[in-house]
Write a protein that holds these residues in place. Structure first.
Motif, PDB file in Angstrom:
ATOM      1  N   GLU A   1       0.842  -1.199   0.000  1.00 50.72           N
ATOM      2  CA  GLU A   1       0.000   0.000   0.000  1.00 50.72           C
ATOM      3  C   GLU A   1       0.874   1.244   0.000  1.00 50.72           C
ATOM      4  O   GLU A   1       1.788   1.374   0.801  1.00 50.72           O
ATOM      5  CB  GLU A   1      -0.914   0.031   1.225  1.00 50.72           C
ATOM      6  CG  GLU A   1      -1.833   1.234   1.244  1.00 50.72           C
ATOM      7  CD  GLU A   1      -2.763   1.271   2.457  1.00 50.72           C
ATOM      8  OE1 GLU A   1      -3.610   2.169   2.492  1.00 50.72           O
ATOM      9  OE2 GLU A   1      -2.630   0.423   3.355  1.00 50.72           O
ATOM     10  N   ARG A   2       0.560   2.150  -0.901  1.00 53.58           N
ATOM     11  CA  ARG A   2       1.207   3.464  -1.009  1.00 53.58           C
ATOM     12  C   ARG A   2       0.066   4.433  -1.266  1.00 53.58           C
ATOM     13  O   ARG A   2      -0.626   4.323  -2.281  1.00 53.58           O
ATOM     14  CB  ARG A   2       2.201   3.468  -2.165  1.00 53.58           C
ATOM     15  CG  ARG A   2       2.845   4.801  -2.437  1.00 53.58           C
ATOM     16  CD  ARG A   2       3.689   4.760  -3.722  1.00 53.58           C
ATOM     17  NE  ARG A   2       5.037   4.302  -3.466  1.00 53.58           N
ATOM     18  CZ  ARG A   2       5.568   3.159  -3.932  1.00 53.58           C
ATOM     19  NH1 ARG A   2       4.853   2.369  -4.703  1.00 53.58           N
ATOM     20  NH2 ARG A   2       6.803   2.825  -3.665  1.00 53.58           N
ATOM     21  N   ARG A   3      -0.149   5.357  -0.324  1.00 61.57           N
ATOM     22  CA  ARG A   3      -1.319   6.240  -0.440  1.00 61.57           C
ATOM     23  C   ARG A   3      -0.957   7.656  -0.014  1.00 61.57           C
ATOM     24  O   ARG A   3      -0.378   7.863   1.048  1.00 61.57           O
ATOM     25  CB  ARG A   3      -2.425   5.693   0.455  1.00 61.57           C
ATOM     26  CG  ARG A   3      -3.682   6.504   0.476  1.00 61.57           C
ATOM     27  CD  ARG A   3      -4.832   5.788   1.177  1.00 61.57           C
ATOM     28  NE  ARG A   3      -4.485   4.941   2.286  1.00 61.57           N
ATOM     29  CZ  ARG A   3      -4.817   5.188   3.565  1.00 61.57           C
ATOM     30  NH1 ARG A   3      -5.487   6.282   3.879  1.00 61.57           N
ATOM     31  NH2 ARG A   3      -4.481   4.340   4.514  1.00 61.57           N
ATOM     32  N   ASP A   4      -1.288   8.640  -0.842  1.00 63.67           N
ATOM     33  CA  ASP A   4      -1.073  10.037  -0.479  1.00 63.67           C
ATOM     34  C   ASP A   4      -2.130  10.453   0.534  1.00 63.67           C
ATOM     35  O   ASP A   4      -3.308  10.083   0.415  1.00 63.67           O
ATOM     36  CB  ASP A   4      -1.140  10.939  -1.710  1.00 63.67           C
ATOM     37  CG  ASP A   4       0.084  10.796  -2.600  1.00 63.67           C
ATOM     38  OD1 ASP A   4       1.090  10.206  -2.150  1.00 63.67           O
ATOM     39  OD2 ASP A   4       0.056  11.283  -3.736  1.00 63.67           O
ATOM     40  N   ILE A   5      -1.688  11.223   1.522  1.00 61.00           N
ATOM     41  CA  ILE A   5      -2.583  11.685   2.573  1.00 61.00           C
ATOM     42  C   ILE A   5      -2.337  13.171   2.815  1.00 61.00           C
ATOM     43  O   ILE A   5      -1.338  13.727   2.365  1.00 61.00           O
ATOM     44  CB  ILE A   5      -2.374  10.899   3.895  1.00 61.00           C
ATOM     45  CG1 ILE A   5      -0.941  11.066   4.418  1.00 61.00           C
ATOM     46  CG2 ILE A   5      -2.709   9.427   3.702  1.00 61.00           C
ATOM     47  CD1 ILE A   5      -0.714  10.482   5.795  1.00 61.00           C
ATOM     48  N   SER A   6      -3.263  13.810   3.518  1.00 53.78           N
ATOM     49  CA  SER A   6      -3.115  15.204   3.948  1.00 53.78           C
ATOM     50  C   SER A   6      -3.194  15.238   5.459  1.00 53.78           C
ATOM     51  O   SER A   6      -4.053  14.581   6.054  1.00 53.78           O
ATOM     52  CB  SER A   6      -4.222  16.076   3.363  1.00 53.78           C
ATOM     53  OG  SER A   6      -4.115  16.108   1.964  1.00 53.78           O
ATOM     54  N   ILE A   7      -2.325  16.002   6.065  1.00 54.21           N
ATOM     55  CA  ILE A   7      -2.292  16.130   7.515  1.00 54.21           C
ATOM     56  C   ILE A   7      -2.638  17.577   7.851  1.00 54.21           C
ATOM     57  O   ILE A   7      -1.967  18.504   7.393  1.00 54.21           O
ATOM     58  CB  ILE A   7      -0.896  15.764   8.068  1.00 54.21           C
ATOM     59  CG1 ILE A   7      -0.540  14.339   7.644  1.00 54.21           C
ATOM     60  CG2 ILE A   7      -0.844  15.940   9.578  1.00 54.21           C
ATOM     61  CD1 ILE A   7       0.923  14.007   7.760  1.00 54.21           C
ATOM     62  N   ASP A   8      -3.713  17.772   8.646  1.00 57.61           N
ATOM     63  CA  ASP A   8      -4.117  19.113   9.046  1.00 57.61           C
ATOM     64  C   ASP A   8      -3.325  19.501  10.287  1.00 57.61           C
ATOM     65  O   ASP A   8      -3.347  18.801  11.299  1.00 57.61           O
ATOM     66  CB  ASP A   8      -5.622  19.151   9.330  1.00 57.61           C
ATOM     67  CG  ASP A   8      -6.107  20.535   9.693  1.00 57.61           C
ATOM     68  OD1 ASP A   8      -5.382  21.517   9.429  1.00 57.61           O
ATOM     69  OD2 ASP A   8      -7.219  20.650  10.245  1.00 57.61           O
ATOM     70  N   ALA A   9      -2.593  20.597  10.199  1.00 53.77           N
ATOM     71  CA  ALA A   9      -1.777  21.065  11.319  1.00 53.77           C
ATOM     72  C   ALA A   9      -2.124  22.519  11.602  1.00 53.77           C
ATOM     73  O   ALA A   9      -1.572  23.433  10.989  1.00 53.77           O
ATOM     74  CB  ALA A   9      -0.295  20.918  10.995  1.00 53.77           C
TER      75      ALA A   9
END
Length: 102
Positions: free
Chosen positions: A46-54
């Motif tokens: 599994e290789r998945r782009d994600i977004s992290i809210d900071a």
């Protein structure tokens, strides 16, 4: 005197046709450094782009999982690149290898 390992790397770079941008300016050097090294992709389950809210800022990230059906320890990898260059793509192979071999 140059370290033999560094000398070998410089020679390999020269043989491959590597050249620094001319003129050597920050924008052209950054463009060169942000290009992934040509190499075959590392296979991972599994290789998945994600977004992290900071705190209102969004940080791009990528999740690598060698066995999605298993719960495994987590490694959080940051590459600062002097906070000037580098991207998810420039370090994709390294991150996938770390996940696979971790």
């Amino acid at each position: 005197m140059i370290d033999p390992h560094i000398q070998a790397m410089l020679e390999a770079m020269a043989e491959s046709g590597f050249q620094l941008p001319d003129p050597l300016e920050p924008a052209s050097l950054r463009l060169m450094l942000d290009a992934p090294i040509p190499a075959p992709p590392v296979e991972i389950a599994e290789r998945r782009d994600i977004s992290i809210d900071a705190d209102g800022a969004v940080i791009a990230g990528r999740l690598y999982h060698p066995a999605p059906e298993e719960i495994l320890p987590v490694v959080l990898f940051f590459h600062g690149g002097g906070w000037v260059h580098g991207s998810l793509d420039t370090h994709d192979r390294l991150a996938a290898i770390l996940a696979e071999q971790g």
